[in-house]
Design an enzyme around this catalytic site. Structure first.
Site, PDB file in Angstrom:
ATOM      1  N   THR A 255      59.549  12.862  16.486  1.00 50.59           N
ATOM      2  CA  THR A 255      60.954  12.917  16.919  1.00 50.59           C
ATOM      3  C   THR A 255      60.980  13.657  18.259  1.00 50.59           C
ATOM      4  O   THR A 255      60.174  14.558  18.487  1.00 50.59           O
ATOM      5  CB  THR A 255      61.778  13.706  15.880  1.00 50.59           C
ATOM      6  OG1 THR A 255      61.944  12.886  14.741  1.00 50.59           O
ATOM      7  CG2 THR A 255      63.141  14.121  16.409  1.00 50.59           C
ATOM      8  N   ARG A 283      69.042   5.199   5.100  1.00 52.61           N
ATOM      9  CA  ARG A 283      68.936   6.679   5.185  1.00 52.61           C
ATOM     10  C   ARG A 283      69.192   7.137   6.629  1.00 52.61           C
ATOM     11  O   ARG A 283      68.710   6.561   7.586  1.00 52.61           O
ATOM     12  CB  ARG A 283      67.529   7.106   4.743  1.00 52.61           C
ATOM     13  CG  ARG A 283      67.279   8.607   4.801  1.00 52.61           C
ATOM     14  CD  ARG A 283      66.582   9.019   6.078  1.00 52.61           C
ATOM     15  NE  ARG A 283      66.146  10.408   6.022  1.00 52.61           N
ATOM     16  CZ  ARG A 283      65.649  11.067   7.079  1.00 52.61           C
ATOM     17  NH1 ARG A 283      65.545  10.482   8.240  1.00 52.61           N
ATOM     18  NH2 ARG A 283      65.275  12.320   6.960  1.00 52.61           N
ATOM     19  N   GLY A 285      69.079  10.678   9.060  1.00 57.14           N
ATOM     20  CA  GLY A 285      68.533  12.038   9.075  1.00 57.14           C
ATOM     21  C   GLY A 285      69.465  13.051   9.707  1.00 57.14           C
ATOM     22  O   GLY A 285      70.668  12.821   9.869  1.00 57.14           O
ATOM     23  N   ASP A 286      68.888  14.167  10.093  1.00 51.13           N
ATOM     24  CA  ASP A 286      69.668  15.276  10.661  1.00 51.13           C
ATOM     25  C   ASP A 286      69.982  15.085  12.142  1.00 51.13           C
ATOM     26  O   ASP A 286      70.977  15.620  12.642  1.00 51.13           O
ATOM     27  CB  ASP A 286      68.914  16.602  10.479  1.00 51.13           C
ATOM     28  CG  ASP A 286      67.544  16.556  11.147  1.00 51.13           C
ATOM     29  OD1 ASP A 286      66.814  15.559  10.944  1.00 51.13           O
ATOM     30  OD2 ASP A 286      67.203  17.504  11.882  1.00 51.13           O
ATOM     31  N   THR A 306      63.556  19.241  14.617  1.00 52.30           N
ATOM     32  CA  THR A 306      62.651  18.198  14.142  1.00 52.30           C
ATOM     33  C   THR A 306      62.035  18.637  12.825  1.00 52.30           C
ATOM     34  O   THR A 306      61.732  19.815  12.657  1.00 52.30           O
ATOM     35  CB  THR A 306      61.549  17.896  15.179  1.00 52.30           C
ATOM     36  OG1 THR A 306      60.604  17.003  14.580  1.00 52.30           O
ATOM     37  CG2 THR A 306      60.819  19.151  15.642  1.00 52.30           C
ATOM     38  N   GLY A 307      61.872  17.706  11.924  1.00 52.76           N
ATOM     39  CA  GLY A 307      61.293  18.062  10.634  1.00 52.76           C
ATOM     40  C   GLY A 307      61.920  17.241   9.529  1.00 52.76           C
ATOM     41  O   GLY A 307      62.540  16.191   9.796  1.00 52.76           O
ATOM     42  N   GLY A 309      64.427  16.003   7.646  1.00 53.66           N
ATOM     43  CA  GLY A 309      65.852  16.012   7.955  1.00 53.66           C
ATOM     44  C   GLY A 309      66.781  16.453   6.842  1.00 53.66           C
ATOM     45  O   GLY A 309      67.783  17.123   7.089  1.00 53.66           O
TER      46      GLY A 309
HETATM   47  N1  ASP Z   1      64.275  15.113  11.548  1.00 57.59           N
HETATM   48  C1  ASP Z   1      63.910  13.722  11.575  1.00 57.59           C
HETATM   49  C2  ASP Z   1      64.588  13.034  10.422  1.00 57.59           C
HETATM   50  O1  ASP Z   1      64.569  13.568   9.336  1.00 57.59           O
HETATM   51  C3  ASP Z   1      62.447  13.472  11.509  1.00 57.59           C
HETATM   52  C4  ASP Z   1      61.604  14.328  12.402  1.00 57.59           C
HETATM   53  O2  ASP Z   1      62.086  15.192  13.068  1.00 57.59           O
HETATM   54  O3  ASP Z   1      60.392  14.099  12.480  1.00 57.59           O
HETATM   55  O4  ASP Z   1      65.072  11.974  10.594  1.00 57.59           O
END
Ligand code: ASP
Length: 388
Positions: A255, A283, A285-286, A306-307, A309
């Site tokens: 991301t 789905r 994400g955040d 990032t992570g 979500g």
């Molecule tokens: N945060 C992103 C999501 O959950 C994914 C990511 O940051 O790698 O969509």
């Protein structure tokens, strides 16, 4: 006898020799009025010491402020299980070069006197167009083998924000998010509606095939395999525990995000992503959720996350960080650590980048690594990938 008199109007400390009069303490005359003031010798000494300490502390603070590095742009290219042992020198160089190029593109905007929004968008374009990152070209695949992207941008000056979710044909989703912010009355648009709007706004629309990359396709095949093993295991152990739509948390690298501070003191934040490999059934994400994965406020800080979500949404991470600075008086560093701890305590992983209104930054993460880079006001670039 050496004593101190303080002039409130001029805020100066003046040392004078004063006469001690028995039973009356020290008598002196204030430099700002003709009125006589009486100060006990010990009290005078304490006041003098206190004021000197205050002055010293202020000087030290001012010196530290001047010396502290001021950042104008911070970017990330995703957090996850990024280990040096799995990296080739060529791959490491490719990531480093891409991050550098993104920093330079954003920095050029700030140098030219453009807004922090322009810097964020320019930096993210570079990363969206690079197949190494999970955003734009290089976005991961959903369970159904599609590339569905999310993006958001926010202007710290007026809290204007725009985002798109689940889009499949917009070449640069970050620009679509900006178009939503600037050319519509809405904050968030999703799916075909967002695509229709992006087309009307004059953005580049591509065939969904444009987003295909071999590497991401293989990532999906691997995730599907692990998913089916997991679902068999879940099935044989405890059926009620089985969750439809479980996603493999280790398939979410790359991301991208940027936070910037321009010459006018305006902060901006942006995030763009393909989400998580093998994500199911619409789905989101955040990243496109304002306050979860993306947030900017000139009074505090700009953040891009990032992570995993789901954990960032549940903890409203980006806004929580800003609130910790606004209401609890935490520094960007302290607030960053605190929110990543909350994510970790709940079982989530990832990181974030944050840049405050004074040009201080933080890049906390609890995963093995996070692609990240900074550029100072003077143009000094620093790129990091692994844990320090
Ligand atoms: N945060 C992103 C999501 O959950 C994914 C990511 O940051 O790698 O969509």
């Amino acid at each position: 006898m050496l004593a101190a008199t303080v002039c409130a109007k001029e805020l100066t400390i003046k040392l004078t020799f004063m006469r001690i009069i028995p039973n009356r303490g020290v008598v002196g005359s204030s430099p700002c009025s003709s009125k006589k003031i009486i100060i006990k010798p010990l009290a005078a000494l304490i006041v003098l010491l206190f004021l000197q300490l205050c002055a010293l502390a202020q000087l030290k603070e001012a010196a530290a402020e001047n010396q502290a590095t001021k950042y104008v742009l911070v970017i990330h290219g995703g957090a996850g299980t990024i280990l040096k042992k799995n990296m080739t020198p060529a791959k490491e160089k490719a990531y480093t070069d891409a991050l550098k190029q993104a920093l330079q593109a954003g920095y050029a905007k700030i140098k030219a006197g453009n807004s922090s929004l322009d810097a964020v968008e320019a930096a993210i374009h570079v990363l969206e167009d690079n197949p190494l990152f999970n955003a734009g070209k290089g976005a991961v695949f959903t369970h159904d083998g599609r590339n569905e992207m999310d993006a958001a941008i926010m202007d710290g000056k007026n809290l204007a924000a725009g985002s798109v979710a689940g889009v499949t044909t917009i070449r640069n989703p970050i620009s679509a998010a900006r178009a939503v912010m600037e050319k519509s009355e809405h904050v968030m648009m999703a799916g075909p509606g967002a695509e229709k709007f992006a087309k009307q706004a004059g953005l580049t629309i591509v065939d969904p095939k444009y987003f295909y990359t071999e590497e991401r396709w293989k990532g999906l095949q691997q995730a599907l395999k692990e998913d089916s093993i997991k679902s068999k295991l879940d099935h044989s152990s405890n059926q009620s525990q089985q969750k439809l739509g479980t996603i493999n948390t280790d398939y979410k690298f790359g991301t991208v995000g940027a936070v910037a501070l321009d010459n006018n003191g305006n902060l901006a934040a942006g995030t763009s992503t393909g989400g998580m490999t093998n994500k199911k059934y619409g789905r989101i994400g955040d990243a496109p959720i304002i306050g979860a994965g993306t947030y900017a406020n000139n009074n505090t800080v700009a953040i891009s996350c990032t992570g995993w979500g789901e954990f960032y949404i549940r903890n409203v991470v980006a806004h929580d960080l800003s609130a910790l600075m606004a209401y609890a008086g935490l520094s960007v560093e302290e607030a960053g650590k605190s929110v990543i701890k909350k994510v970790g305590d709940m079982g989530g992983d990832g990181g974030l980048i944050a840049l405050d209104k004074n040009g201080n930054m933080a890049m906390p993460f609890n995963s093995e690594g996070m692609y990240r880079g900074t550029i100072t006001k003077e143009g000094k670039i620093e790129i990091r990938i692994y844990k320090d």
